[in-house]
Design an enzyme around this catalytic site. Structure first.
Site: not given
Length: 491
Positions: A268, A342
């Site tokens: 990020k 996920r």
């Protein structure tokens, strides 16, 4: 903050709050204040354009012994529970660090009393709004420190104290969630998250923890693939509350618990990365909900599961292009290591179904930035394979203020995560990012299981105060899950 009850107004009420409904100034009974003070209060209210709107406050001082007493007119709007909640939160926001240590709220000012649940919700909101985490602040001045330590409710309707008991349990759950979400990542990581939850055993919650070896044996390659880049080992935490006694699990909650998310190799940007300490907000909500349910002895069998990992860019970290095998046996091409939540959830969902076979599962996760683009910080996203379950959650959200908005699922979206080299890939194209993430999770739900996915990325942390929280951790999800259970599973 303590909440106490009194059948009549205490004689030593130096700070007295009088609830006033919208446009209800002239309906305040004359016996609540002496006539000159009541006339003064009404005049001050009209001069300040106070009309009893929920959360509005008029403050005036009247002579009292050697000093002055405070009279507060506290707007409760139309009298609904949400209005009373806004009023309670506003009271604490105004006086938490004011030097005031006790406020008496006298419901006699309303003439006709509110419902017991509304009165208890005012007190609950006042306590919730006063929550802070000051453990790392060593130089607070006296004026910065909280002084308000007690709220006394007088002349409350019958049943308020019983209703307050449930709210007190809920507040304890909210406090746990907010603490977990607020702690810095060098303090809160998978192993320490588990330790923070172990005291739930004192309430009767059964605790089970799977370490790396146990998860390897079960074939949880998706979850472990995320964890492998960190020196902090992953954990799977299961908390079971058997409020109905022996028997099957009625409902399971599954939370994403990425205690810090750098994005892994798909790193990020640096600015704002510190916010990723709250990427475990889903797991935090599950833990808080379990505390709330156990605290009020909910008559239901509930399972709460948290998949706990830290996502770091170590030399051993998972790479874009890797293929991992999930516990379900399905293979996943990892195209982006920042789509890690996920991967954690899919193995947790499989374990829950294989181990406990619940008919209803709700997962919560700060899963996608796309959800924040879609809904901001006003609603969490809801995805479900069952219309009835979706409506139950939407209704619980409306009742508590933890609002949800439903999104679609469908074959067209599902095809977007097909992989040419594995059973699926962990990201789809740029569009519909939150939907394709939900479609990914749905591939791990077995036939006949009612399932809902809540993407709460914009909800667990607030940059501005709300009616029941200051800037920071909101506790979103705890009230939602508690109400969902109360309305649909407790009999």
């Amino acid at each position: 903050m303590r909440v106490t009850f009194s059948p009549t107004r205490p004689d030593d009420a130096a700070v007295l709050a009088l609830p006033v409904e919208k446009d209800g100034l002239d309906r305040i009974p004359s016996g609540v204040l002496d006539d000159p003070t009541l006339a003064l209060a009404r005049g001050a209210a009209r001069a300040g354009r106070f009309a009893g709107e929920a959360g509005s406050i008029v403050e005036l001082f009247v002579p009292g012994g050697d000093g002055a007493n405070r009279i507060l007119l506290l707007g409760v709007g139309g009298g609904g529970e949400a209005d009373y909640e806004r009023a309670g939160g506003a009271l604490t926001a105004r006086f938490l660090t004011s030097g005031v240590d006790r406020i008496v709220v006298d419901f006699a000012s309303l003439g006709g009393a509110p419902t017991a649940r509304a009165a208890a919700r005012l007190a609950a909101a006042a306590v919730q709004r006063g929550w802070r985490i000051d453990s790392y602040r060593t130089k607070l001045t006296d004026k910065q420190k909280p002084t308000l330590v007690e709220l006394t409710l007088a002349n409350v309707p019958d049943g308020t104290e019983a209703s307050w008991h449930d709210h007190a349990a809920l507040n304890a759950g909210l406090g746990l969630t907010r603490t977990l979400v607020s702690e810095p990542p060098n303090i809160l990581y998978p192993e320490s998250f588990v330790e923070r939850c172990r005291p739930l055993a004192d309430l009767g919650v059964e605790i089970e923890v799977l370490d790396t070896a146990a998860m390897e044996k079960l074939g949880m390659g998706a979850l472990l693939g995320v964890a492998q880049g960190s020196v902090r080992e992953g954990r799977l935490l299961a908390m079971r509350w058997n409020g109905r006694g022996a028997g099957d699990v009625d409902v399971a909650f599954v939370g994403k618990g990425v205690t810090f998310d750098t994005g892994g190799i798909s790193l990020k940007p640096g600015p704002g990365m510190e916010d990723m300490k709250w990427d475990m907000g889903g797991a935090g909500a599950v833990a808080g909900a379990m505390q709330a349910l156990a605290g009020r002895k909910a008559k239901v069998n509930v399972l709460g599961v948290c998949g706990l990992v830290e996502n770091m860019p170590d030399g051993n970290a998972q790479r874009p292009g890797d293929i991992v095998t999930s516990m379900s046996g399905q293979t996943i091409e990892v195209l982006n290591t920042d789509a890690e939540g996920r991967l954690v959830l899919c193995d947790a969902l499989t374990w829950v179904q294989k181990t406990y076979a619940p008919r209803t599962i709700v997962d919560l996760a700060t899963l996608t930035g796309a959800m924040i683009i879609s809904l901001g910080s006003e609603h969490g996203g809801l995805f479900s394979n069952d219309d009835g379950l979706a409506e139950e959650l939407l209704s619980a959200g409306r009742a508590t203020g933890d609002l949800l908005w439903r999104f679609p699922l469908g074959d067209a979206y599902n095809k977007l995560i097909d992989s040419p080299i594995a059973d699926m890939k962990n990201v789809g194209p740029r569009g519909a990012g939150s939907i394709t993430a939900a479609q990914f999770l749905q591939r791990f739900i077995e036939p006949g299981v009612r399932w809902a996915h809540l993407d709460i990325a914009g909800m667990v942390w607030a940059d501005k105060p709300g009616s029941t929280y200051d800037k920071g951790a909101t506790g979103y999800g705890v009230r939602l899950l508690d109400r969902f259970v109360r309305d649909n599973f407790e009999r």
